[in-house]
Design an enzyme around this catalytic site. Structure first.
Site, PDB file in Angstrom:
ATOM      1  N   GLU A  61       6.875  -1.178 -18.128  1.00 26.71           N
ATOM      2  CA  GLU A  61       5.700  -0.486 -17.585  1.00 26.71           C
ATOM      3  C   GLU A  61       5.955   0.158 -16.235  1.00 26.71           C
ATOM      4  O   GLU A  61       5.452   1.251 -15.963  1.00 26.71           O
ATOM      5  CB  GLU A  61       4.512  -1.459 -17.481  1.00 26.71           C
ATOM      6  CG  GLU A  61       3.817  -1.749 -18.801  1.00 26.71           C
ATOM      7  CD  GLU A  61       4.559  -2.762 -19.663  1.00 26.71           C
ATOM      8  OE1 GLU A  61       5.548  -3.357 -19.184  1.00 26.71           O
ATOM      9  OE2 GLU A  61       4.146  -2.955 -20.821  1.00 26.71           O
ATOM     10  N   HIS A 130      -3.891  -8.921 -24.975  1.00 25.44           N
ATOM     11  CA  HIS A 130      -4.115  -7.655 -25.671  1.00 25.44           C
ATOM     12  C   HIS A 130      -5.572  -7.232 -25.657  1.00 25.44           C
ATOM     13  O   HIS A 130      -5.874  -6.049 -25.709  1.00 25.44           O
ATOM     14  CB  HIS A 130      -3.601  -7.749 -27.122  1.00 25.44           C
ATOM     15  CG  HIS A 130      -2.113  -7.789 -27.193  1.00 25.44           C
ATOM     16  ND1 HIS A 130      -1.399  -8.929 -26.948  1.00 25.44           N
ATOM     17  CD2 HIS A 130      -1.197  -6.819 -27.463  1.00 25.44           C
ATOM     18  CE1 HIS A 130      -0.106  -8.678 -27.069  1.00 25.44           C
ATOM     19  NE2 HIS A 130       0.053  -7.402 -27.374  1.00 25.44           N
TER      20      HIS A 130
END
Lengths: 323, 420
Positions: A61, A130
């Site tokens: 990321e 998530h």
């Protein structure tokens, strides 16, 4: 007048990408699995725009975000897609500390015209990371605009506004709304950031909800029709927050319930409640109720629908306030 | 037959009660022991529980003040009976028949619940109303206390204000003609204010009060207190001057028993226990009001300074919070009006304390200050206390009263004598 076609929310987002990338060559995407498509909102884009503008990255990321950050400094308008928005936390420092304050630190001489996007939310029992709701976390820091669409129409319009905005904008969409269908005009259009919408008029109570919770709010309002007249406001953006639209409604109804799929403490719901009490104290005929996730981790298994805000909880709060 | 429910007499001295709030709605099926209403007496706010079960019919609206033992509601034994007594309104609850306890009467079985913090109205009878209702009432000139709330817990909400008659109790806001007075506010002479007004008037009109002022050297009293203060950690309290005064009063009462007495009927009754009432000032119910309550410290003659002080602090704290239990303001035999009650900081003065009938003596020490006095033949700076006392000349004459004052003064000038 021709009938407006209906599209699922993900297709509306994709159309926004396509139209903006066609219009402006400086717009490109960098993200995880965007050349394939865990979610259909990026399906086919790589064939249309090529790998220079659809930059698929590994699960890294900070590097992925750094690419976008640097490009934005050089005048590009990157859309950086975390796929699951909860993983923005891996790049929290460059996003919250650096991006958000970039323009301030540089004396308003430079800005970062970028879009940070990802999906999250309850309903699929995906588990803690998530499903993790992050819109309020990002909204905590001034300098990044944060929006969350509830309908396909708003999804396309907000995404186009986000891309065109000269500031960093986080566009967080709820997984539970992914396949919701609704009318979406073919041409490009903007839904302004920082502007809420009265999505349903009513006289007895103001119900604020966004994302999948907007759907739940509509379900409750339908059920109570004839008994309690519910006015539904979709904030659309959580930062900046359009408190005026909410206050105007509360002035009419005297009652307020806020649904926010987020932890109760330090949520946008809390912020709305605080501002309404502050400015609109004399408008209130009943205590304000918040329907949020209690301050416990959102479980990924069978308990998820009980812990997340749901129509039963919303209805109970509305009835309680309308006693 | 439906059972009448009367305003319970929650303390010996309770003459009337104000229904702050009904905690049940009209026609509600009530379990025995369920919270029924909130009552404000002259002294405290109580939560009162239902003495019996039944369908409750409200006869007196919240906000009304009624004499103790007067009927304010009825318990019906059945929904049918409720319909009968309420004039044909059918009770909404259709629950199974509730067994009615014939052995209980409403007066005998009333249990004042522990005076825990009341959710609806805090001490002082705060009116529960939504902000919107308050604003509407303000704009329309409607007095909220005249409205019965229909919201949750009796809260006054918008619909209640809209339904209320305009002007019924409108505050005088109109401009007045030149030369006349305009009303800034009013303080109703009811509840605590009413009780104080009545008691003070009665005291001054029905007894033979004689006040006496003197000045007493409190230098050594302050010194003695400083020793206690230095050991406050081990005692768990910073023993106050008031505690010393209570102790001194107890000693003086034992030396002169007629000072610890009351007129009951046609005789003067002397008591063994020295129960010292302590005047505690309270905020009033409104902007212009003030309040006063006198909780009683019992058996001061048997207690040490540390215990007296701890109890004083506890009583004063709970008095200010409106949490005194029933009876805690009853049974005083003599009253101490503490230093702070008059004058205030830096004012050296005397006053004529008003007797707390039927007691015979009230003691009011003033603020201790440095004064120039002749001490052992020389002008010295000493800590002096102005001391005011009032006694009932019906109960005793000058000699016994002088003896009482002498003993009291001796306890202040030479506090170690209180060890006797």
């Amino acid at each position: 007048m021709s009938e407006v076609r209906e599209l699922p929310l993900v297709e509306a987002i994709k159309e926004a990408y396509q139209q903006e990338m066609e219009r402006d060559e400086s717009v490109f995407m960098v993200g995880q699995d965007i050349a394939g498509g865990i979610f259909p909102h990026t399906m086919g884009l790589v064939e249309q725009f090529g790998t220079d503008r659809i930059v698929d990255t590994p699960l890294a990321e900070v590097g992925m975000y750094g690419t976008a950050f640097g490009a934005a400094m050089e005048g590009f308008k990157p859309i950086v897609d975390f796929m699951f928005a909860g993983f923005f936390l891996n790049a929290a420092s460059p996003i919250l500390a650096q991006t958000a304050q970039f323009r301030f630190i540089h004396g308003s001489q430079m800005s970062l015209p970028m879009v940070i996007t990802g999906a999250c939310g309850s309903g699929m029992r995906l588990g803690n990371e998530h499903a993790m709701l992050v819109h309020n976390m990002i909204a905590q820091v001034p300098g990044i605009k944060v929006c969350m669409p509830s309908t396909p129409y708003d999804a396309k319009g907000l995404m186009i506004s986000a891309i065109r905005d000269p500031n960093p904008v986080a566009f967080i969409w709820h997984l539970g709304t992914m396949m919701d269908r609704g009318p979406v005009p073919e041409e490009a259009y903007e839904v302004p950031l920082g502007v809420a919408e009265v999505k349903r008029e009513g006289s007895d109570i103001t119900l604020v909800a966004n994302g999948i919770q907007y759907k739940n709010a509509v379900e409750v309002a339908d059920k109570l029709e004839g008994d309690i007249s519910v006015e539904i406001i979709d904030p659309r953006s959580v930062s900046p927050l359009d408190i005026d639209t909410i206050l105007k409604s509360v002035d009419k109804t005297g009652r307020l319930v806020i649904v926010d799929e987020s932890w109760d403490s330090r949520s946008t719901a809390s912020q709305i409640a605080a501002q309404v009490v502050d400015v609109g104290f004399d408008m209130l005929d009943a205590p304000i109720r918040r329907v949020c996730i209690p301050d416990i981790p959102l479980p990924g298994g069978h308990m998820e629908p009980y812990v997340a805000p749901n129509p039963d909880a919303i209805e109970a709060a509305v009835r309680d306030v309308c006693q | 037959m439906a059972t009448d429910y009367v305003m319970p007499k929650l303390a010996m001295g309770m003459n009337e009660g104000t229904i702050i709030e009904w905690l049940v709605t009209e026609g509600q099926q009530v379990e025995r022991g369920a919270p029924l209403m909130q009552v404000e007496t002259e002294k405290v706010v109580y939560d009162v529980e239902a003495p019996v079960a039944g369908w409750f019919h409200i006869k007196v609206a919240a906000g009304e003040t009624v004499p103790a033992e007067s009927a304010i509601g009825q318990f019906a034994h059945s929904a049918e009976e409720y319909a009968e007594i309420s004039g044909g309104v059918v009770a909404e609850a259709a629950a199974p028949e509730v067994v009615f306890d014939e052995n209980l009467t409403s007066t005998g079985a009333v249990m004042p619940a522990a005076p825990v913090a009341a959710p609806a109205a805090a001490a002082g009878g705060r009116i529960k109303a939504s902000p919107l209702a308050r604003k509407l009432a303000r704009n329309k000139g409607i007095d909220l206390s005249a409205i019965q709330g229909t919201g949750p817990g009796g809260r006054i909400v918008k619909r209640d204000v809209l339904a209320a008659k305009v002007g019924a109790a409108a505050p005088a806001t109109a401009m007045s003609a030149p030369g006349t007075l305009t009303v800034k506010g009013t303080v109703p002479l009811k509840s605590m204010r009413g009780a104080i007004a009545r008691n003070m008037m009665q005291s001054l009109q029905t007894s033979a009060q004689l006040s006496q002022f003197s000045e007493v050297d409190a230098t050594r009293l302050l010194k003695a207190r400083s020793h206690f203060v230095n050991h406050a950690d081990s005692y768990g309290t910073r023993v106050s001057l008031n505690a010393f005064m209570v102790k001194a009063i107890a000693v003086a009462c034992q030396a002169v028993p007629i000072a610890n007495a009351a007129i009951v009927g046609d005789e003067v009754v002397l008591y063994n226990e020295v129960n010292v009432g302590i005047a505690v000032s309270l905020p009033g119910q409104g902007e212009f009001d003030s309040g006063l309550v006198v909780p009683v410290l019992r058996n001061a003659e048997r207690k040490g300074l540390v215990q007296i002080d701890s109890e004083l602090r506890d009583l004063a704290t709970r008095a200010r919070e409106g949490r005194l239990a029933p009876g805690e303001t009853e049974g005083g035999t003599i009253t101490l009006s503490p230093t702070s009650a008059i004058g205030g900081e830096g004012v050296y003065c005397w006053s004529t304390p008003v007797l707390n009938l039927p007691q015979a003596v009230i003691v009011q020490p003033g603020m201790i200050m440095d004064r120039a006095v002749i001490h052992k033949g020389k002008i010295r700076k000493r800590k002096m206390m102005p001391l005011s006392l009032t006694f009932d000349h019906r109960v005793m004459d000058g000699d016994p009263f002088a003896a009482f004052v002498v003993t009291l003064r001796r306890c202040i000038t030479s506090p170690e004598l209180m060890l006797a």
